[in-house]
Design a protein around this motif. Structure first.
Motif, PDB file in Angstrom:
ATOM      1  N   GLN A   1     -40.170  60.019 -64.130  1.00  0.00           N
ATOM      2  CA  GLN A   1     -39.541  59.061 -65.043  1.00  0.00           C
ATOM      3  C   GLN A   1     -40.480  58.838 -66.210  1.00  0.00           C
ATOM      4  O   GLN A   1     -41.696  58.797 -66.020  1.00  0.00           O
ATOM      5  CB  GLN A   1     -39.297  57.733 -64.322  1.00  0.00           C
ATOM      6  CG  GLN A   1     -38.612  56.682 -65.142  1.00  0.00           C
ATOM      7  CD  GLN A   1     -37.187  57.061 -65.503  1.00  0.00           C
ATOM      8  OE1 GLN A   1     -36.433  57.518 -64.657  1.00  0.00           O
ATOM      9  NE2 GLN A   1     -36.835  56.903 -66.750  1.00  0.00           N
ATOM     10  N   VAL A   2     -39.954  58.714 -67.409  1.00  0.00           N
ATOM     11  CA  VAL A   2     -40.762  58.371 -68.575  1.00  0.00           C
ATOM     12  C   VAL A   2     -40.176  57.133 -69.229  1.00  0.00           C
ATOM     13  O   VAL A   2     -38.976  56.877 -69.145  1.00  0.00           O
ATOM     14  CB  VAL A   2     -40.859  59.532 -69.600  1.00  0.00           C
ATOM     15  CG1 VAL A   2     -41.583  60.723 -69.007  1.00  0.00           C
ATOM     16  CG2 VAL A   2     -39.496  59.943 -70.103  1.00  0.00           C
ATOM     17  N   TYR A   3     -41.040  56.358 -69.881  1.00  0.00           N
ATOM     18  CA  TYR A   3     -40.624  55.147 -70.581  1.00  0.00           C
ATOM     19  C   TYR A   3     -41.235  55.132 -71.966  1.00  0.00           C
ATOM     20  O   TYR A   3     -42.214  55.841 -72.241  1.00  0.00           O
ATOM     21  CB  TYR A   3     -41.081  53.894 -69.813  1.00  0.00           C
ATOM     22  CG  TYR A   3     -40.397  53.738 -68.484  1.00  0.00           C
ATOM     23  CD1 TYR A   3     -39.103  53.231 -68.404  1.00  0.00           C
ATOM     24  CD2 TYR A   3     -41.035  54.098 -67.313  1.00  0.00           C
ATOM     25  CE1 TYR A   3     -38.472  53.080 -67.176  1.00  0.00           C
ATOM     26  CE2 TYR A   3     -40.415  53.948 -66.083  1.00  0.00           C
ATOM     27  CZ  TYR A   3     -39.133  53.442 -66.028  1.00  0.00           C
ATOM     28  OH  TYR A   3     -38.506  53.303 -64.806  1.00  0.00           O
TER      29      TYR A   3
ATOM     30  N   GLY B   1     -42.859  58.025 -73.853  1.00  0.00           N
ATOM     31  CA  GLY B   1     -43.270  59.035 -72.878  1.00  0.00           C
ATOM     32  C   GLY B   1     -42.612  60.384 -73.144  1.00  0.00           C
ATOM     33  O   GLY B   1     -41.496  60.454 -73.655  1.00  0.00           O
ATOM     34  N   LEU B   2     -43.323  61.437 -72.792  1.00  0.00           N
ATOM     35  CA  LEU B   2     -42.838  62.796 -73.015  1.00  0.00           C
ATOM     36  C   LEU B   2     -42.623  63.505 -71.691  1.00  0.00           C
ATOM     37  O   LEU B   2     -43.368  63.289 -70.733  1.00  0.00           O
ATOM     38  CB  LEU B   2     -43.860  63.585 -73.847  1.00  0.00           C
ATOM     39  CG  LEU B   2     -44.190  63.012 -75.224  1.00  0.00           C
ATOM     40  CD1 LEU B   2     -45.327  63.793 -75.854  1.00  0.00           C
ATOM     41  CD2 LEU B   2     -42.966  63.012 -76.112  1.00  0.00           C
ATOM     42  N   GLU B   3     -41.643  64.359 -71.639  1.00  0.00           N
ATOM     43  CA  GLU B   3     -41.374  65.199 -70.468  1.00  0.00           C
ATOM     44  C   GLU B   3     -42.324  66.384 -70.521  1.00  0.00           C
ATOM     45  O   GLU B   3     -41.980  67.443 -71.036  1.00  0.00           O
ATOM     46  CB  GLU B   3     -39.916  65.675 -70.475  1.00  0.00           C
ATOM     47  CG  GLU B   3     -38.902  64.604 -70.195  1.00  0.00           C
ATOM     48  CD  GLU B   3     -38.811  64.247 -68.722  1.00  0.00           C
ATOM     49  OE1 GLU B   3     -39.229  65.038 -67.852  1.00  0.00           O
ATOM     50  OE2 GLU B   3     -38.300  63.148 -68.436  1.00  0.00           O
ATOM     51  N   GLN B   4     -43.551  66.183 -70.043  1.00  0.00           N
ATOM     52  CA  GLN B   4     -44.535  67.259 -70.063  1.00  0.00           C
ATOM     53  C   GLN B   4     -45.382  67.204 -68.800  1.00  0.00           C
ATOM     54  O   GLN B   4     -45.572  66.150 -68.215  1.00  0.00           O
ATOM     55  CB  GLN B   4     -45.428  67.160 -71.303  1.00  0.00           C
ATOM     56  CG  GLN B   4     -46.217  65.883 -71.413  1.00  0.00           C
ATOM     57  CD  GLN B   4     -46.932  65.745 -72.744  1.00  0.00           C
ATOM     58  OE1 GLN B   4     -46.589  66.398 -73.726  1.00  0.00           O
ATOM     59  NE2 GLN B   4     -47.918  64.888 -72.804  1.00  0.00           N
ATOM     60  N   ARG B   5     -45.852  68.366 -68.401  1.00  0.00           N
ATOM     61  CA  ARG B   5     -46.709  68.478 -67.226  1.00  0.00           C
ATOM     62  C   ARG B   5     -47.986  67.672 -67.454  1.00  0.00           C
ATOM     63  O   ARG B   5     -48.581  67.732 -68.528  1.00  0.00           O
ATOM     64  CB  ARG B   5     -47.050  69.942 -66.959  1.00  0.00           C
ATOM     65  CG  ARG B   5     -47.956  70.161 -65.773  1.00  0.00           C
ATOM     66  CD  ARG B   5     -48.167  71.650 -65.515  1.00  0.00           C
ATOM     67  NE  ARG B   5     -49.146  71.851 -64.469  1.00  0.00           N
ATOM     68  CZ  ARG B   5     -48.917  71.679 -63.166  1.00  0.00           C
ATOM     69  NH1 ARG B   5     -47.718  71.316 -62.762  1.00  0.00           N
ATOM     70  NH2 ARG B   5     -49.864  71.870 -62.275  1.00  0.00           N
TER      71      ARG B   5
END
Length: 95
Positions: A44-46, A49-53
């Motif tokens: 989950q990101v807020y 936040g980035l969708e990254q490893r």
């Protein structure tokens, strides 16, 4: 005081190079006293936040984390990565 190695993978450019890096980096960092606490894609990101490893590694001190980075074994891993990823790496002291 513990320190934390925080690495975020902004872009993976070559999955084979990343795999070669990981095969060398994991053992090198563990041998240098690192303890992997988290690694992978976020659940989950807020906010911004980035969708990254991301990878989070604990060391006994900032000095130990820096020594791990500068070690011959980790430098060999970086050579294997050879531009295969764009990363943001930081070492942060524990609170």
């Amino acid at each position: 005081m513990p320190a934390y190695w925080i690495s975020n993978y902004r872009e993976i450019l070559d999955a084979d190079k990343l795999a070669a890096y990981a095969a060398l980096a994991g053992p090198a960092l563990v041998e240098a006293g690192g303890k992997f606490l988290a690694r992978g894609m976020p659940e989950q990101v807020y906010e911004a936040g980035l969708e990254q490893r991301s990878v989070l590694i604990e060391f006994e001190s900032v000095e130990a984390a820096v020594a791990a980075h500068d070690s011959a074994a980790y430098q060999e891993a970086l050579a294997a990565l050879d531009g295969g990823a764009v990363r943001d790496l930081r070492i942060v002291p524990g609170a």
